[in-house]
Design a protein around this motif. Structure first.
Motif, PDB file in Angstrom:
ATOM      1  N   GLY A   3       0.829  -1.195   0.000  1.00 21.25           N
ATOM      2  CA  GLY A   3       0.000   0.000   0.000  1.00 21.25           C
ATOM      3  C   GLY A   3       0.864   1.246   0.000  1.00 21.25           C
ATOM      4  O   GLY A   3       2.096   1.172  -0.053  1.00 21.25           O
ATOM      5  N   ILE A  41      -3.381   0.814   3.833  1.00 19.93           N
ATOM      6  CA  ILE A  41      -3.767  -0.454   3.206  1.00 19.93           C
ATOM      7  C   ILE A  41      -5.275  -0.590   3.285  1.00 19.93           C
ATOM      8  O   ILE A  41      -5.842  -0.617   4.388  1.00 19.93           O
ATOM      9  CB  ILE A  41      -3.077  -1.654   3.897  1.00 19.93           C
ATOM     10  N   ASP A  42      -5.905  -0.682   2.133  1.00 24.36           N
ATOM     11  CA  ASP A  42      -7.368  -0.796   2.064  1.00 24.36           C
ATOM     12  C   ASP A  42      -8.058   0.300   2.876  1.00 24.36           C
ATOM     13  O   ASP A  42      -9.021   0.045   3.597  1.00 24.36           O
ATOM     14  CB  ASP A  42      -7.835  -2.183   2.527  1.00 24.36           C
ATOM     15  N   GLY A  43      -7.525   1.520   2.794  1.00 25.15           N
ATOM     16  CA  GLY A  43      -8.120   2.662   3.479  1.00 25.15           C
ATOM     17  C   GLY A  43      -7.829   2.743   4.967  1.00 25.15           C
ATOM     18  O   GLY A  43      -8.316   3.640   5.646  1.00 25.15           O
TER      19      GLY A  43
END
Length: 103
Positions: free
Chosen positions: A47, A79-81
């Motif tokens: 990320g 990572i993934d918001g």
């Protein structure tokens, strides 16, 4: 031979000797900045890296009857918001990440 050439030669010799001594004192360790750069490259695919840190002085780590000089550092990545934090130990000689701990 003129004095100017002699002084320039002596100055270059002293400078080269200084840098050689510094390099020998460091041994075969990577700089902490280089180790951090290598660690950040390893995390890039996870990320967006939003922060990082590293201790400037290596420490000794013993694992499985082997001794390593390591730098301790950390990475914060999106990572993934979600902000995720990781601490790592990186071999000071090779730049290999030996351990990653998710906070």
């Amino acid at each position: 031979m003129n004095w100017k050439s002699l002084l320039i030669g002596m100055g270059l010799g002293v400078t080269a000797g200084y840098f050689a001594a510094v390099k020998l004192q460091q041994g075969s360790h990577l700089s902490s900045e280089k180790a951090l750069h290598m660690a950040k490259k390893s995390f890039e695919d996870k990320g967006e890296i939003t922060g990082s840190w590293i201790h400037m002085v290596p420490e000794v780590l013993e694992r499985y009857n082997l001794t390593y000089d390591v730098y301790r550092g950390g990475i914060t990545a999106l990572i993934d918001g979600m902000q995720e934090r990781f601490e790592f130990l990186v071999d000071a000689k090779t730049g290999t990440i030996l351990e990653v701990i998710e906070d």
